[in-house]
Design an enzyme around this catalytic site. Structure first.
Site, PDB file in Angstrom:
ATOM      1  N   LYS A   8       0.814  -1.221   0.000  1.00 32.41           N
ATOM      2  CA  LYS A   8       0.000   0.000   0.000  1.00 32.41           C
ATOM      3  C   LYS A   8       0.846   1.268   0.000  1.00 32.41           C
ATOM      4  O   LYS A   8       0.638   2.164  -0.805  1.00 32.41           O
ATOM      5  CB  LYS A   8      -0.903   0.064   1.246  1.00 32.41           C
ATOM      6  CG  LYS A   8      -1.957  -1.003   1.332  1.00 32.41           C
ATOM      7  CD  LYS A   8      -2.915  -0.715   2.494  1.00 32.41           C
ATOM      8  CE  LYS A   8      -2.230  -0.683   3.847  1.00 32.41           C
ATOM      9  NZ  LYS A   8      -1.730  -1.986   4.307  1.00 32.41           N
ATOM     10  N   ARG A  83      -9.586   1.686   9.561  1.00 30.01           N
ATOM     11  CA  ARG A  83      -9.077   0.354   9.840  1.00 30.01           C
ATOM     12  C   ARG A  83     -10.128  -0.528  10.537  1.00 30.01           C
ATOM     13  O   ARG A  83      -9.919  -1.716  10.701  1.00 30.01           O
ATOM     14  CB  ARG A  83      -7.847   0.507  10.737  1.00 30.01           C
ATOM     15  CG  ARG A  83      -6.974  -0.702  10.792  1.00 30.01           C
ATOM     16  CD  ARG A  83      -5.628  -0.351  11.372  1.00 30.01           C
ATOM     17  NE  ARG A  83      -4.790   0.307  10.367  1.00 30.01           N
ATOM     18  CZ  ARG A  83      -3.467   0.344  10.415  1.00 30.01           C
ATOM     19  NH1 ARG A  83      -2.830  -0.208  11.413  1.00 30.01           N
ATOM     20  NH2 ARG A  83      -2.782   0.945   9.468  1.00 30.01           N
ATOM     21  N   ARG A 122      12.898  -8.413   5.622  1.00 34.35           N
ATOM     22  CA  ARG A 122      13.441  -7.051   5.679  1.00 34.35           C
ATOM     23  C   ARG A 122      14.559  -6.956   6.715  1.00 34.35           C
ATOM     24  O   ARG A 122      14.442  -7.468   7.822  1.00 34.35           O
ATOM     25  CB  ARG A 122      12.348  -6.062   6.125  1.00 34.35           C
ATOM     26  CG  ARG A 122      11.314  -5.764   5.104  1.00 34.35           C
ATOM     27  CD  ARG A 122      10.339  -4.781   5.732  1.00 34.35           C
ATOM     28  NE  ARG A 122       9.119  -4.635   4.978  1.00 34.35           N
ATOM     29  CZ  ARG A 122       7.966  -4.207   5.489  1.00 34.35           C
ATOM     30  NH1 ARG A 122       7.891  -3.873   6.772  1.00 34.35           N
ATOM     31  NH2 ARG A 122       6.905  -4.089   4.732  1.00 34.35           N
ATOM     32  N   ARG A 155      13.587  -5.446  12.417  1.00 30.48           N
ATOM     33  CA  ARG A 155      12.720  -4.744  13.376  1.00 30.48           C
ATOM     34  C   ARG A 155      11.887  -5.781  14.123  1.00 30.48           C
ATOM     35  O   ARG A 155      11.438  -6.757  13.525  1.00 30.48           O
ATOM     36  CB  ARG A 155      11.741  -3.820  12.640  1.00 30.48           C
ATOM     37  CG  ARG A 155      12.310  -2.512  12.178  1.00 30.48           C
ATOM     38  CD  ARG A 155      11.219  -1.542  11.736  1.00 30.48           C
ATOM     39  NE  ARG A 155       9.933  -2.216  11.461  1.00 30.48           N
ATOM     40  CZ  ARG A 155       8.785  -1.591  11.225  1.00 30.48           C
ATOM     41  NH1 ARG A 155       8.727  -0.290  11.236  1.00 30.48           N
ATOM     42  NH2 ARG A 155       7.693  -2.256  10.968  1.00 30.48           N
ATOM     43  N   ARG A 166      -0.343  -9.541  13.211  1.00 34.56           N
ATOM     44  CA  ARG A 166      -0.851  -8.349  12.505  1.00 34.56           C
ATOM     45  C   ARG A 166      -1.845  -8.752  11.428  1.00 34.56           C
ATOM     46  O   ARG A 166      -2.847  -8.076  11.197  1.00 34.56           O
ATOM     47  CB  ARG A 166       0.318  -7.554  11.890  1.00 34.56           C
ATOM     48  CG  ARG A 166       1.111  -6.751  12.928  1.00 34.56           C
ATOM     49  CD  ARG A 166       2.490  -6.350  12.413  1.00 34.56           C
ATOM     50  NE  ARG A 166       2.451  -5.404  11.317  1.00 34.56           N
ATOM     51  CZ  ARG A 166       3.500  -5.146  10.515  1.00 34.56           C
ATOM     52  NH1 ARG A 166       4.650  -5.774  10.698  1.00 34.56           N
ATOM     53  NH2 ARG A 166       3.394  -4.272   9.547  1.00 34.56           N
TER      54      ARG A 166
END
Ligand SMILES: [Zn+2]
Length: 217
Positions: A8, A83, A122, A155, A166
């Site tokens: 997004k 959301r 990542r 992270r 999530r």
């Protein structure tokens, strides 16, 4: 709209470059409000520091403020908001008061395994800020920054268990918002597969935005 890792933010940045809307990313706006030290910002900090979800009324207040302050002629591109269904209802009420209805909803989908692969791979360099991906954009030497040689880190938000969590939150709270908009007649909608190549996705979105009446800068 779409789950974390569907692309997004990446697509939003490219779309605003092309069409000139103001990009309102709820994550960025909440962090900025928090850093401002305002009354709302201090309330936000209480929830964020405790690792709790920020209540709908606070999210709506912060986003409403940002939308009022950024009413560009080419319109707004909301990213990460609404959301939850109560947030979507509050947004409708606010847009009705302002006389500016929603033009279109963009839904980006992605398979859970693809999302996990994208996010858990990542890595970043805390020393210089460079971002890598172990599979899609690896550093020359594993675990080491190409630019400064510093150690790369993941992270805590990007660990697999957190990403799965999530995704579950998205399916529980946000997927119903997609249905909320699907049921509405007269609202323009496009759904794209965010798991595809980013350039293909952008081409598809650009075409859709043009058909919605957006004009390139
Ligand atoms: Zn570095």
């Amino acid at each position: 709209m779409g789950p974390p890792g569907a692309g997004k933010g990446t697509q939003a940045k490219k779309l605003v470059e092309r069409f000139g809307m103001v990009h309102l990313s709820s994550g960025d706006i909440l962090r900025t409000e928090r850093a401002s030290g305002s009354l709302l910002g201090r309330k936000l900090a209480q929830y964020m520091d405790a690792g709790k979800l920020v209540p709908d009324d606070i999210v709506v207040s912060v986003m409403a403020k940002a939308m009022t302050e950024n009413s560009g002629e080419a319109g707004l591109l909301l990213d990460g908001f609404p959301r939850t269904v109560p947030q979507a209802e509050a947004l409708d009420a606010q847009l009705a008061r302002a006389g500016k209805p929603l033009d279109a909803v963009v839904v980006m989908t992605a398979e859970p395994d693809m999302i996990v692969r994208r996010i858990t791979g990542r890595r970043s360099c805390p020393a210089c800020g460079r971002v890598y991906h172990v599979e899609f954009m690896p550093p020359r030497k594993a675990g080491e920054c190409d630019a400064c040689g510093g150690p790369l880190v993941q992270r805590s938000d990007d660990a697999e268990a957190v990403v799965r969590d999530r995704l579950a939150t998205y399916n529980r709270q946000t997927a119903p918002v997609v249905d909320y908009y699907r049921r509405r007649s007269g609202l323009k909608r496009i759904e794209v597969d965010g798991g595809r190549d980013a350039d293909d996705v952008l081409a598809q979105l650009t075409k859709a935005f043009e058909s919605f009446g957006a004009s390139s800068r």
